[in-house]
Design a protein around this motif. Structure first.
Motif, short mmCIF file in Angstrom:
data_model
loop_
_atom_site.label_atom_id
_atom_site.label_comp_id
_atom_site.label_asym_id
_atom_site.label_seq_id
_atom_site.Cartn_x
_atom_site.Cartn_y
_atom_site.Cartn_z
N ASP A 25 99.11 11.86 28.00
CA ASP A 25 98.45 12.13 26.89
C ASP A 25 97.03 11.76 27.43
O ASP A 25 96.53 10.90 27.79
CB ASP A 25 98.77 11.38 25.84
N SER B 123 96.38 17.79 25.62
CA SER B 123 95.31 17.41 24.89
C SER B 123 95.59 16.34 23.80
O SER B 123 96.91 16.21 23.44
CB SER B 123 94.69 18.60 24.20
N TYR B 124 94.99 16.02 23.06
CA TYR B 124 95.26 14.65 21.88
C TYR B 124 96.04 15.61 20.75
O TYR B 124 96.50 15.06 20.14
CB TYR B 124 94.13 14.14 21.63
N ASP B 125 95.92 16.93 20.72
CA ASP B 125 96.72 17.69 19.66
C ASP B 125 97.80 18.22 20.04
O ASP B 125 98.57 18.85 19.49
CB ASP B 125 95.94 18.51 18.97
N GLY B 126 98.18 17.69 21.39
CA GLY B 126 99.61 18.11 21.84
C GLY B 126 99.77 19.24 22.75
O GLY B 126 100.81 19.74 22.87
N GLU C 1 103.05 9.70 15.13
CA GLU C 1 102.80 8.78 16.11
C GLU C 1 103.65 8.23 17.10
O GLU C 1 103.35 7.70 18.16
CB GLU C 1 101.91 7.40 15.26
N ASP D 151 89.24 18.06 27.82
CA ASP D 151 88.69 19.39 27.25
C ASP D 151 88.33 20.39 28.30
O ASP D 151 88.40 21.61 28.07
CB ASP D 151 87.53 19.19 26.31
#
Length: 266
Positions: A13, A18-21, A130, A253
């Motif tokens: 992660d 990315s933090y949105d998977g 989560e 990113d």
């Protein structure tokens, strides 16, 4: 960077995902190319085993090793196993003293103990997405009484800085801890880290210390970055994480890990 890099340890992660998977096609291609060239690619993550191995499958990693639960669990990826993997090593600790001490300070926090291979025992439901796997709500005392590979403590109204201060104030002994980017605290057995587990994997594989590389972005990656012959921090990592690394690449990113993985093959 050594052209003889033979073991690449990768956080998930914020490093590969990315933090949105989302894992990009470039990341997938780079990981596949490394494996095809005989490099041992080892996911090294705070994720539980059932979640880490799902990411491994998604990346096409079906053989080899994965370090899970911040080093408390090491799994062997094996397509001949019914689940596709088996636990090779795990370390547990008694979470009771730490959980009870922190609960006195943060009675409204959410607590979870990893149920190895299944999911988590939780003191109350966590926000959707989560925690992975199956969740079973139990009393805090029952949760504190179960031997644990990992404990998660989430306090939405606290800050990471307050968590660091809390750890110092409570004086957690015989456990290791990492504070996440949000008000999230991971506890693992004392002396256990991604680095300690990776060292065991390195020895099993017969890889020399100078043939290792690691990429990560979080506080739980600091030991791993110091352990590797070449530790690479993601560009969005905090200053302490960047300071532990030999170099810094682009952010998540920018797919910063891809540049480093391609250089291993150069």
């Amino acid at each position: 960077m050594s052209r003889r890099t033979r073991l690449v340890a990768l956080d998930v992660d914020g490093t590969l995902m990315s933090y949105d998977g989302v894992i990009s096609d470039d990341v997938r291609a780079a990981v596949t190319a490394l494996v095809e060239h005989g490099v041992h690619v080892v996911l090294s993550t705070g994720r539980a085993a059932h979640s880490a191995t799902a990411v491994a499958r998604d990346l096409g990693l079906t053989d080899g090793w994965a370090v899970c639960s911040n080093g408390a669990v090491t799994v062997r990826l094996d397509p001949d196993e019914p689940a596709g993997w088996t636990v090779a090593h795990s370390v547990t600790f008694d979470p009771g003293p730490a959980v009870r001490a922190i609960a006195l300070e943060l009675p409204d926090a959410l607590y979870a103990v990893e149920d190895l291979g299944v999911g988590f025992l939780v003191s109350a439901p966590f926000p959707p997405g989560e925690l992975s796997g199956e969740h079973r709500v139990v009393t805090l005392e029952e949760l504190a009484s179960a031997p644990a590979t990992r404990v998660v403590i989430r306090a939405p109204r606290s800050t990471p800085e307050e968590f660091h201060a809390l750890v110092e104030r409570v004086g957690l002994h015989e456990v290791s801890y990492a504070v996440g980017w949000s008000a999230w605290l991971d506890l693992t057995p004392g002396g256990v880290s991604k680095a300690s587990a990776l060292e065991e994997v390195r020895r099993r594989l017969g890889v020399e210390p100078h043939e290792t590389l690691a990429i990560g972005d979080g506080a739980n990656d600091v030991e791993m970055l110091r352990w590797a012959a070449c530790g690479v921090a993601m560009g969005h990592a905090s200053d302490p994480v960047r300071a532990a690394a030999d170099e810094v690449t682009g952010t998540i990113d920018d797919d910063g890990a891809v540049e480093v993985l391609r250089r291993v093959l150069a």
